[in-house]
Structure formats: C-alpha cells, structure tokens
Write a protein that holds these residues in place. Structure first.
Motif, PDB file in Angstrom:
ATOM      1  N   UNK A 112       0.864  -1.215   0.179  1.00 18.40           N
ATOM      2  CA  UNK A 112       0.260   0.152  -0.056  1.00 18.40           C
ATOM      3  C   UNK A 112       0.944   1.668   0.384  1.00 18.40           C
ATOM      4  N   UNK A 113       2.187   1.450   0.781  1.00 19.23           N
ATOM      5  CA  UNK A 113       2.880   2.023   0.866  1.00 19.23           C
ATOM      6  C   UNK A 113       3.531   2.547  -0.612  1.00 19.23           C
ATOM      7  N   UNK A 114       3.376   1.889  -1.708  1.00 22.34           N
ATOM      8  CA  UNK A 114       4.365   1.928  -3.192  1.00 22.34           C
ATOM      9  C   UNK A 114       3.080   2.467  -4.084  1.00 22.34           C
ATOM     10  N   UNK A 115       1.989   2.897  -3.386  1.00 22.19           N
ATOM     11  CA  UNK A 115       1.096   3.039  -4.321  1.00 22.19           C
ATOM     12  C   UNK A 115       1.314   4.571  -5.436  1.00 22.19           C
ATOM     13  N   UNK A 125      12.693  -7.003  -6.393  1.00 21.95           N
ATOM     14  CA  UNK A 125      11.240  -7.257  -4.730  1.00 21.95           C
ATOM     15  C   UNK A 125       9.772  -6.701  -5.718  1.00 21.95           C
ATOM     16  N   UNK A 126      10.106  -5.752  -5.382  1.00 26.43           N
ATOM     17  CA  UNK A 126       8.812  -4.680  -5.253  1.00 26.43           C
ATOM     18  C   UNK A 126       8.221  -4.425  -5.910  1.00 26.43           C
ATOM     19  N   UNK A 127       8.650  -4.534  -7.941  1.00 31.06           N
ATOM     20  CA  UNK A 127       8.015  -4.624  -9.424  1.00 31.06           C
ATOM     21  C   UNK A 127       7.568  -6.518  -8.760  1.00 31.06           C
ATOM     22  N   UNK A 156       9.233 -10.295   2.279  1.00 27.74           N
ATOM     23  CA  UNK A 156       8.573 -10.578   0.668  1.00 27.74           C
ATOM     24  C   UNK A 156       7.948 -11.673   0.583  1.00 27.74           C
ATOM     25  N   UNK A 157       8.909 -12.184   0.388  1.00 27.77           N
ATOM     26  CA  UNK A 157       8.323 -14.479   0.191  1.00 27.77           C
ATOM     27  C   UNK A 157       7.114 -14.855   0.576  1.00 27.77           C
ATOM     28  N   UNK A 158       7.985 -14.935   1.610  1.00 28.78           N
ATOM     29  CA  UNK A 158       6.443 -15.396   3.128  1.00 28.78           C
ATOM     30  C   UNK A 158       5.962 -14.563   2.895  1.00 28.78           C
TER      31      UNK A 158
END
Length: 224
Positions: A112-115, A125-127, A156-158
C-alpha cells in the motif's frame, strides 16, 4: 481441472497429466521446461502439438493473470497505482470499484505504501509484488507465476506464500526455487528433461522421491 494431452513443445514431452484446482507448484532443475510449460498453460505460447484444456476451455479463452520471472517485463504504466489498476480499467470497471480493489489487493501483498511511487524507482522485489497485485486485481480464474522468489527477500517471500491462496483464483500455477513455498502447495509437479517425473501431494513427493536431493525443503531437515 487442467488436462494435458500429448503435449510437445521444445524440450516438453508430456503424454497425459491432470492438474486439480488450487495451487500447484512446479519445480525442477534449470532447463527442465518449467517456464515453457507455464507459458503454454497461460496461453502465451501455442504448443507444437498436443493440447491443454482448463475447465474444458482453451487457455486463451480464460481470464488469466501472468507474472513473468523478469520484473521489468511485467509493467506497462509508470506509476504503481496505474499498473495495479490497469486490468480493471481495461475491463471498464467503474472508478469506485477500481479504487476499492486496488487498495484491497495492495494491502494483501503489503505494498500500500508504494501506490504513488514510480515503477522505475522500485527494487526488483517490489516490482514483483506490484506485478502480482496487478495480475490478481481483476480476480482471474487462472493465475500463473514464474519464479517470483528469484527477486524477493525473505519477508516478501513469506507475504507471497501466505497470501497467494487468498487471491480468489481457481487455478494457481507457481514455478518456484523455494521449496518451502512449494511444500505449501496442494499439488506438486517435478519436471525432468521436459517430462513430469513426479506429481502429487508435496509431502509425499518430497519424502518418497526427493529426500536425498537438493529439492528437499531445508527447514524440514532442521525440524527433523
């Protein structure tokens, strides 16, 4: 149900296989045909011969979400919000529904913080997480994900592993090098030289056939 019959394409040579609903993990050595199989299942590639049907339909007739193993291949738009909203806008969803779904799916994948961020400023990883959210935004019946863990850190994998089942897709096909992720699937396919060597419940496949190999989940060895 996914049915594969007499499939031949490049290294792939699969006589017959049935894949149940739910999440299926595809594992195997590099060059075993995993990515090719995923592209055929998703309808991106047409096999040289043979067929794949999903619920009795050609893969190209389905609503499909596809995430490439290469993060930069997944994005079309410059801003994260627009990227996630794209599949909804292509289907002419109204603005309120689009906004609701973008917020919902971005929360699910903890982005949500990346919107408001520009895609070019994101890490690999974010992409990947944005691509996952975009692929899931319009609730596709088939979700195909090629090696997401190659670019994800442990946290992020989790998040991915815990939440991919909550996307609402009837069929989720994941190619992964993370055996912990593979062990959580309902069905496991082990490819070797283009053929399905093993298929079934992950626990059975790992214990019966892969226990002495590098494919056995490392955490299982520690716990045992």
């Amino acid at each position: 149900m996914i049915e594969i019959k007499n499939l031949n394409h490049g290294i792939l040579n699969i006589d017959r296989a049935t894949v149940p609903e739910g999440i299926t993990a595809v594992i195997g050595r590099n060059g075993s045909g995993k990515s090719t199989l995923l592209k055929i299942i998703s309808g991106i590639k047409i096999p040289d011969s043979g067929s794949i049907s999903i619920e009795g339909k050609n893969p190209r007739e389905l609503d499909t979400g596809y995430v490439s193993e290469y993060p930069d291949d997944n994005s079309i738009f410059g801003v994260v919000y627009d990227e996630i909203a794209s599949s909804l806008r292509f289907k002419h969803a109204d603005c309120s529904e689009t906004e609701r779904r973008v917020k919902e799916i971005s929360y699910l994948f903890d982005i949500s913080h990346l919107l408001k961020r520009e895609m070019r400023t994101l890490s690999g990883g974010e992409k990947v997480m944005v691509a996952l959210a975009s692929a899931c935004a319009d609730n596709p019946s088939l979700l195909v994900i090629d090696e997401p863990d190659s670019h994800l850190d442990r946290g992020s994998a989790e998040v991915f592993s815990e939440n991919v089942l909550n996307t609402g897709s009837r069929h989720i096909i994941v190619c992964t090098h993370n055996m912990e992720t593979a062990s959580k699937a309902g069905n496991l396919i082990f490819l070797e030289s283009g053929r399905i060597k093993y298929q079934g419940a992950p626990g059975e496949i790992f214990e019966k056939y892969l226990k002495s190999t590098c494919f056995y989940p490392p955490l299982w060895r520690i716990l045992k």
